[in-house]
Design a protein around this motif. Structure first.
Motif, short mmCIF file in Angstrom:
data_model
loop_
_atom_site.label_atom_id
_atom_site.label_comp_id
_atom_site.label_asym_id
_atom_site.label_seq_id
_atom_site.Cartn_x
_atom_site.Cartn_y
_atom_site.Cartn_z
N ASP A 197 0.86 -1.19 0.00
CA ASP A 197 0.00 0.00 0.00
C ASP A 197 0.89 1.24 0.00
OD1 ASP A 197 -1.80 2.04 0.46
OD2 ASP A 197 -3.06 0.83 1.77
N ASP A 198 0.83 2.01 -1.09
CA ASP A 198 1.71 3.17 -1.25
C ASP A 198 0.89 4.41 -1.57
OD1 ASP A 198 3.70 4.93 -1.65
OD2 ASP A 198 4.66 3.90 -3.33
N PRO A 199 0.76 5.36 -0.62
CA PRO A 199 0.00 6.59 -0.89
C PRO A 199 0.61 7.43 -2.02
CG PRO A 199 0.39 6.31 1.47
CD PRO A 199 1.24 5.29 0.77
N SER A 200 1.93 7.30 -2.26
CA SER A 200 2.56 8.09 -3.32
C SER A 200 2.25 7.54 -4.71
CB SER A 200 4.07 8.14 -3.12
OG SER A 200 4.68 6.89 -3.46
N GLY A 201 1.77 6.29 -4.80
CA GLY A 201 1.43 5.68 -6.09
C GLY A 201 2.62 5.23 -6.89
N ASN A 202 3.83 5.15 -6.28
CA ASN A 202 5.05 4.83 -7.03
C ASN A 202 5.58 3.43 -6.76
OD1 ASN A 202 5.36 7.24 -8.49
ND2 ASN A 202 6.20 8.27 -6.71
N SER A 203 4.84 2.58 -6.04
CA SER A 203 5.25 1.19 -5.87
C SER A 203 4.67 0.34 -6.99
CB SER A 203 4.80 0.66 -4.49
OG SER A 203 5.55 1.26 -3.46
N PHE A 204 5.14 -0.92 -7.06
CA PHE A 204 4.79 -1.75 -8.22
C PHE A 204 4.98 -3.22 -7.88
CE2 PHE A 204 6.58 -4.06 -11.93
CZ PHE A 204 5.50 -3.99 -12.79
N VAL A 205 4.08 -4.07 -8.38
CA VAL A 205 4.21 -5.52 -8.31
C VAL A 205 4.01 -6.06 -9.72
CG1 VAL A 205 3.29 -7.68 -7.37
CG2 VAL A 205 3.39 -5.64 -5.92
N GLU A 206 4.91 -6.91 -10.18
CA GLU A 206 4.92 -7.39 -11.56
C GLU A 206 3.73 -8.28 -11.88
OE1 GLU A 206 7.78 -10.09 -14.55
OE2 GLU A 206 8.07 -10.12 -12.36
N ASN A 207 3.20 -8.11 -13.07
CA ASN A 207 2.21 -9.03 -13.64
C ASN A 207 2.92 -9.86 -14.70
OD1 ASN A 207 0.18 -10.37 -14.98
ND2 ASN A 207 -0.82 -8.54 -15.76
N PRO A 208 3.29 -11.13 -14.41
CA PRO A 208 4.05 -11.93 -15.37
C PRO A 208 3.24 -12.34 -16.59
CG PRO A 208 3.43 -13.27 -13.48
CD PRO A 208 3.01 -11.86 -13.16
N PHE A 209 1.92 -12.12 -16.56
CA PHE A 209 1.07 -12.52 -17.68
C PHE A 209 0.74 -11.34 -18.59
CE2 PHE A 209 -0.03 -15.11 -13.95
CZ PHE A 209 0.36 -16.35 -14.42
N ALA A 210 1.34 -10.19 -18.35
CA ALA A 210 1.05 -9.00 -19.16
C ALA A 210 1.26 -9.32 -20.64
CB ALA A 210 1.96 -7.85 -18.73
N PRO A 211 0.38 -8.81 -21.53
CA PRO A 211 -0.66 -7.82 -21.27
C PRO A 211 -1.99 -8.39 -20.80
CG PRO A 211 -0.57 -8.28 -23.60
CD PRO A 211 0.51 -9.12 -22.96
N GLN A 212 -2.08 -9.71 -20.53
CA GLN A 212 -3.32 -10.29 -20.05
C GLN A 212 -3.54 -9.95 -18.57
OE1 GLN A 212 -1.70 -12.21 -22.49
NE2 GLN A 212 -3.36 -11.62 -23.85
N LYS A 213 -4.76 -10.12 -18.12
CA LYS A 213 -5.11 -9.85 -16.73
C LYS A 213 -4.54 -10.93 -15.82
CE LYS A 213 -9.12 -9.03 -13.76
NZ LYS A 213 -10.60 -8.98 -13.69
N ASP A 214 -4.09 -10.54 -14.64
CA ASP A 214 -3.54 -11.46 -13.65
C ASP A 214 -4.59 -11.67 -12.57
OD1 ASP A 214 -2.14 -12.93 -11.85
OD2 ASP A 214 -0.43 -11.58 -11.69
N ASP A 215 -5.14 -12.89 -12.49
CA ASP A 215 -6.20 -13.17 -11.52
C ASP A 215 -5.70 -13.14 -10.08
OD1 ASP A 215 -8.04 -13.48 -13.57
OD2 ASP A 215 -7.64 -15.64 -13.78
N ALA A 216 -4.40 -13.34 -9.89
CA ALA A 216 -3.86 -13.37 -8.52
C ALA A 216 -3.49 -11.99 -8.02
CB ALA A 216 -2.63 -14.29 -8.47
N LEU A 217 -3.55 -10.97 -8.87
CA LEU A 217 -3.11 -9.63 -8.49
C LEU A 217 -4.26 -8.64 -8.68
CD1 LEU A 217 -0.70 -7.80 -7.67
CD2 LEU A 217 -0.22 -7.50 -10.11
N VAL A 218 -4.57 -7.92 -7.62
CA VAL A 218 -5.62 -6.90 -7.65
C VAL A 218 -4.96 -5.54 -7.41
CG1 VAL A 218 -7.75 -6.04 -6.61
CG2 VAL A 218 -7.36 -8.50 -6.81
N ILE A 219 -5.17 -4.60 -8.34
CA ILE A 219 -4.59 -3.26 -8.24
C ILE A 219 -5.71 -2.27 -7.99
CG2 ILE A 219 -3.17 -1.53 -9.38
CD1 ILE A 219 -2.10 -3.73 -11.20
N THR A 220 -5.59 -1.51 -6.90
CA THR A 220 -6.62 -0.54 -6.52
C THR A 220 -6.00 0.84 -6.41
OG1 THR A 220 -7.74 -2.27 -5.22
CG2 THR A 220 -8.40 0.02 -4.82
#
Length: 459
Positions: A197-220
């Motif tokens: 959880d990053d209030p600055s919006g500058n953190s990141f977690v990789e989606n290895p299935f990009a450009p497809q959707k990653d069911d295990a990763l939720v980005i809010t």
């Protein structure tokens, strides 16, 4: 590249600011010169700095690079040839984002431990299953993996264990038990959840299935609270006097800003525009005379609509590429034939044509150094190349496809070339938002009627 100056120790002892030009050192612009992540010959900038372990001269290497499907960051690495002490940390090369971001990853297999993670200073990391939390500003920013993040937490806990065993044996034993549980997580003995959880919006977690959707990763993406704004050192702007409504519509307002690419002074133009058969929007455009970077952004000029809007266009001909398109920040895009989905806030708000948006998507997905260089896997590079070819076929009108825009706020638009008649190839649906969609838009806690009731009496 040779060292460019000797500097004093900075935070963590490894990464330090270069001496200024007035002190006889190099100019700051020489260190942070424009570096392209696509440049195969780029080399890190080297600076002599003091080791905080032995206080002898060591070497700090600084490199501006880009994370795929993310943004540019500054990676700094310090090493001391005398005592072999080293340190690596990262900093965001961009500004604090308009919204905070929360990544929720469900780790189920060993492959998930290898996902790349960017954790900035202001980010909080949590594992609810162990009631474990790494508070904001307790660690320096790091470019690592999920496994590396856990290993770093284990190392930090083990560091002071000898002192605890001597002074507080009971607490030391409890921490030993907790360290064992963290080590079990590294082996993925059972599924667990990692929340960044990053209030600055500058953190990141990789989606290895990009450009497809990653069911295990939720980005809010969420709006920061006043407490989070204060924590990041942001101050609310002083409200300015509102100009006359007619003046706003007829005048192009200009603001002094910095270019997001080279940070040189630039100007942003803002104009209120009425889109035919739709509504009023605010278009903001920035043009940098220094590096030639150009960008435009669109904000909705009205309120959130009572219903969400889902627009489905059947692309049958290359003439469809000329349709005007307004994509708000809350709009997601889907192309079922390519199994592609673009989430909210990605690419921001845009007022362009259908062809322009598809080209932006192609550039976002394919033109990343890690997907084209030596560090990319052959399977991923081939997959992205195939995706780019199919997208080019759609743009050229050689492949039919469905283009879907889903905006819960109802502030997106796709031109109907048959207006005011119905478009046989386009379907517009209005739907009632779900609770989660209202929560993402901040509408569940918004009270517009009877808000004065229940207030404490004034004394």
């Amino acid at each position: 590249m040779s060292a460019i100056g000797t500097v004093g120790p900075g935070p963590m002892g490894g990464t330090s600011a270069p001496s200024s030009a007035t002190d006889g050192g190099p100019a700051r612009g020489n260190l942070f010169r424009p570096i392209s992540a696509e440049d195969e010959e780029q080399q890190p900038t080297e600076i002599e700095s003091l080791c905080m372990n032995c206080y002898r001269n060591g070497m700090t290497r600084i490199l501006l690079t880009k994370i795929p499907f993310f943004r540019e960051i500054i990676v700094s690495s310090f090493s001391c040839e005398h005592c072999d002490w080293n340190n690596t940390e990262i900093q965001s090369a961009g500004r604090i984002q308009d919204q905070g971001v929360r990544y929720t990853l469900t780790v189920q297999a060993q492959e998930d431990m290898n996902r790349e993670v960017v954790k900035t200073d202001s980010a909080t990391a949590r594992i609810p299953e162990l009631d474990f939390e790494i508070p904001a500003f307790s660690q320096k920013g790091a470019l690592t993996t999920v496994e590396g993040l856990i290993s770093r937490a284990i190392s930090d806990l083990e560091q002071d264990q000898p002192t605890r065993r001597a002074n507080e044996e009971t607490i030391a034993e409890r921490i030993d038990e907790f360290i064992v549980k963290l080590k079990e997580l590294k082996q993925v003995a059972y599924p667990f959840t990692l929340i960044i959880d990053d209030p600055s919006g500058n953190s990141f977690v990789e989606n290895p299935f990009a450009p497809q959707k990653d069911d295990a990763l939720v980005i809010t993406h969420y709006n920061r609270t006043s407490k989070q704004e204060e924590m990041l050192g942001l101050q609310a702007g002083v409200p300015e006097e509102k100009p006359e409504e007619d003046d706003l519509r007829n005048e192009v307002l200009q603001f002094n800003t910095n270019c997001p690419e080279c940070n040189a002074p630039a100007q942003t133009n803002m104009k209120l525009v009425q889109i035919p058969h739709f509504k009023e929007v605010i278009i903001m455009a920035t043009n940098c005379e220094n590096c030639g970077h150009r960008t435009n952004e669109v904000k909705s000029g009205g309120a959130v609509e009572p219903f969400g809007t889902r627009i489905t266009l059947h692309i049958t001909d290359s003439s469809d590429m000329t349709r005007d398109l307004l994509k708000s920040e809350t709009c997601s895009v889907e192309i079922p034939e390519l199994e592609f989905e673009l989430g909210m806030a990605v690419l921001g708000g845009k007022f362009t044509t259908l062809e322009g948006l598809l080209k932006d998507i192609r550039e976002l997905v394919t033109k990343n150094p890690f997907t084209l260089g030596d560090s990319s896997s052959p399977g991923r590079a081939m997959k992205l190349q195939e995706f780019s070819q199919k997208l080019d076929q759609i743009i050229e009108g050689k492949k039919k496809a469905h283009f879907i825009m889903d905006d819960p706020a109802g502030n997106s638009y796709l031109q109907n070339v048959y207006a005011p008649e119905d478009d046989p190839e386009m379907k517009v649906e209005h739907y009632k938002r779900s609770f989660d969609q209202n929560e993402a838009l901040g509408l569940n806690d918004m009270k517009t009627e009877g808000y004065e009731t229940g207030l404490a009496p004034q004394r």
